[in-house]
Scaffold this motif. Sequence first.
Motif, short mmCIF file in Angstrom:
data_model
loop_
_atom_site.label_atom_id
_atom_site.label_comp_id
_atom_site.label_asym_id
_atom_site.label_seq_id
_atom_site.Cartn_x
_atom_site.Cartn_y
_atom_site.Cartn_z
N LYS A 210 0.85 -1.19 0.00
CA LYS A 210 0.00 0.00 0.00
C LYS A 210 0.89 1.25 0.00
O LYS A 210 2.09 1.16 0.30
CB LYS A 210 -0.90 0.00 1.23
CG LYS A 210 -1.80 -1.23 1.35
CD LYS A 210 -2.83 -1.27 0.24
CE LYS A 210 -3.88 -2.35 0.46
NZ LYS A 210 -3.34 -3.70 0.29
N PRO A 211 0.34 2.42 -0.33
CA PRO A 211 1.18 3.62 -0.38
C PRO A 211 1.97 3.88 0.90
O PRO A 211 3.13 4.32 0.85
CB PRO A 211 0.18 4.74 -0.65
CG PRO A 211 -0.94 4.07 -1.38
CD PRO A 211 -1.04 2.70 -0.79
N PHE A 212 1.37 3.59 2.05
CA PHE A 212 2.10 3.82 3.30
C PHE A 212 3.21 2.80 3.51
O PHE A 212 4.08 2.99 4.36
CB PHE A 212 1.15 3.85 4.51
CG PHE A 212 0.07 2.81 4.47
CD1 PHE A 212 0.34 1.50 4.79
CD2 PHE A 212 -1.22 3.15 4.10
CE1 PHE A 212 -0.65 0.53 4.74
CE2 PHE A 212 -2.23 2.19 4.05
CZ PHE A 212 -1.94 0.87 4.37
N ASP A 213 3.19 1.71 2.74
CA ASP A 213 4.29 0.74 2.78
C ASP A 213 5.46 1.19 1.90
O ASP A 213 6.62 1.07 2.30
CB ASP A 213 3.84 -0.64 2.25
CG ASP A 213 2.78 -1.29 3.10
OD1 ASP A 213 2.91 -1.28 4.33
OD2 ASP A 213 1.81 -1.83 2.52
N GLY A 233 8.25 -0.17 -14.24
CA GLY A 233 9.27 0.86 -14.30
C GLY A 233 8.76 2.27 -14.05
O GLY A 233 9.51 3.23 -14.20
N GLN A 234 7.50 2.40 -13.65
CA GLN A 234 6.92 3.72 -13.42
C GLN A 234 7.19 4.19 -11.99
O GLN A 234 7.24 3.40 -11.06
CB GLN A 234 5.40 3.68 -13.66
CG GLN A 234 5.03 3.34 -15.09
CD GLN A 234 5.62 4.33 -16.08
OE1 GLN A 234 5.43 5.54 -15.94
NE2 GLN A 234 6.36 3.83 -17.06
N PRO A 235 7.36 5.51 -11.80
CA PRO A 235 7.59 6.03 -10.45
C PRO A 235 6.42 5.68 -9.52
O PRO A 235 5.28 5.56 -9.96
CB PRO A 235 7.68 7.54 -10.66
CG PRO A 235 8.01 7.72 -12.11
CD PRO A 235 7.37 6.57 -12.82
N LEU A 236 6.72 5.56 -8.25
CA LEU A 236 5.70 5.21 -7.27
C LEU A 236 4.95 6.47 -6.82
O LEU A 236 5.55 7.51 -6.57
CB LEU A 236 6.35 4.53 -6.05
CG LEU A 236 7.05 3.21 -6.36
CD1 LEU A 236 7.78 2.71 -5.11
CD2 LEU A 236 6.06 2.16 -6.85
N GLY A 237 3.64 6.33 -6.72
CA GLY A 237 2.79 7.42 -6.24
C GLY A 237 1.64 6.86 -5.44
O GLY A 237 1.58 5.67 -5.13
N PHE A 238 0.70 7.72 -5.11
CA PHE A 238 -0.43 7.29 -4.28
C PHE A 238 -1.26 6.20 -4.92
O PHE A 238 -1.91 5.42 -4.23
CB PHE A 238 -1.32 8.49 -3.95
CG PHE A 238 -0.68 9.52 -3.06
CD1 PHE A 238 -0.24 9.20 -1.80
CD2 PHE A 238 -0.53 10.83 -3.50
CE1 PHE A 238 0.34 10.15 -0.97
CE2 PHE A 238 0.05 11.79 -2.70
CZ PHE A 238 0.49 11.44 -1.43
N GLY A 242 1.08 -1.49 -6.19
CA GLY A 242 1.60 -2.25 -5.05
C GLY A 242 2.65 -3.28 -5.39
O GLY A 242 3.18 -3.94 -4.51
N ARG A 243 2.98 -3.40 -6.68
CA ARG A 243 4.08 -4.28 -7.09
C ARG A 243 5.33 -3.41 -7.21
O ARG A 243 5.36 -2.47 -8.01
CB ARG A 243 3.76 -4.97 -8.41
CG ARG A 243 2.49 -5.81 -8.36
CD ARG A 243 2.27 -6.59 -9.65
NE ARG A 243 2.22 -5.70 -10.81
CZ ARG A 243 2.25 -6.14 -12.08
NH1 ARG A 243 2.35 -7.43 -12.33
NH2 ARG A 243 2.18 -5.28 -13.09
N VAL A 244 6.34 -3.71 -6.41
CA VAL A 244 7.48 -2.81 -6.25
C VAL A 244 8.78 -3.56 -6.49
O VAL A 244 8.92 -4.72 -6.08
CB VAL A 244 7.47 -2.20 -4.82
CG1 VAL A 244 8.75 -1.43 -4.54
CG2 VAL A 244 6.25 -1.30 -4.65
N VAL A 245 9.72 -2.89 -7.15
CA VAL A 245 11.06 -3.45 -7.31
C VAL A 245 12.06 -2.34 -7.02
O VAL A 245 11.93 -1.22 -7.53
CB VAL A 245 11.27 -4.06 -8.72
CG1 VAL A 245 10.97 -3.06 -9.82
CG2 VAL A 245 12.67 -4.61 -8.87
#
Length: 264
Positions: A210-213, A233-238, A242-245
Amino acid sequence: MSNHSSSTEPDIIETANEIVCAAAETALGYFRNPLDIDLKGDDSPVTLADRRIEKDARDLLNSRFPDHSILGEEYGAGDLSKVHVWVIDPIDGTRSFISGHPLFGFLLAHMTNGHPTLGIISMPALDEVFVGVSGMGATQNGSPTKVSDQTKLADAILAINEGEKLYACEPDAFSRLVQAGHTRRFGYDCYPHALLAAGHIDAVVDYDLKPFDYLPLAAVIEASGGVISDWNGQPLGFNSDGRVVSASTPELHAELLHLLSGRA
């Protein structure tokens, strides 16, 4: 405080440090002691400690910065279109916390115009605090940190977070990940990302955040010189999925994105 003030003004950083110290003290007061545990709608556990830590942080932020907005795990989101938004995860890894495992964290970010400009990963039971500030670098307990210079996945130390979720929901990607890298470690929550920021491991693949994670992690990793994005490969935003690398170098990050996409 004006909406045009710098996100790294001393009062922002000072307040963040106060919140982190108070959150650690509260968490450790409950840790490995009897707890009443409730289950939220998604069956994730929440404790009195989660709620108290976030409420105390919100009270301080509201008193210091009444024009700022807040997004927190336990008490929801204010107006996320504001210039200044704080992001709080009171206990990242509640399942670790309730099982006596010391790898739970407290996460805090300050967003400026939708971008994380201050991030803190606090590990109360380990007495470790990782701080990243845009333009000012990153520290662990006050000492500068930076990511490794690893550029090749074949030689990398790779952390795979949320392994059972990946196995169930992304089985093809999971099967590729468990064969990738020089050394693999399975884990959960924020600490693998902190280890990446400090240069101990080279990459982390994460899932169902989640965004707070992820927003506090982004500020720390970027300030340490690393790269973090969603799986596309897109920047993280609100509104990220939820898939993060995260990775230590652009080259390693690109190789992981390629592996996750399944392209030959």
